[in-house]
Design an enzyme around this catalytic site. Structure first.
Site: not given
Length: 76
Positions: A4, A23
């Site tokens: 990320r 996520n």
């Protein structure tokens, strides 16, 4: 630093891309990006490249009308 974080860094480097990387419970990462089509394609190209951290088994893209409301590119 994980996937990320690197996704956010690439979006910021490309410029003009807002959204987020999140996520999911099943191990996948959801990326929502808005911006000029060319810039979104650049982010997609990076997501599909061998330059990403970790393992990417596939990228599914869904194009739609921008919803707006994003400030910058967030990690959620």
């Amino acid at each position: 630093m994980g996937f990320r974080w690197f996704t956010r860094e690439n979006a910021l480097e490309i410029g003009g891309v807002v959204g987020f990387a999140l996520n999911l419970d099943d191990g996948r990462v959801q990326v929502v990006a808005e911006g000029q089509r060319e810039n979104c394609h650049r982010l997609l190209d990076w997501l599909r490249s061998a330059d990403t951290p970790g393992r990417v088994d596939g990228v599914t893209e869904i194009w739609g009308t921008p919803r707006g409301g994003y400030e910058g590119f967030a990690i959620r």
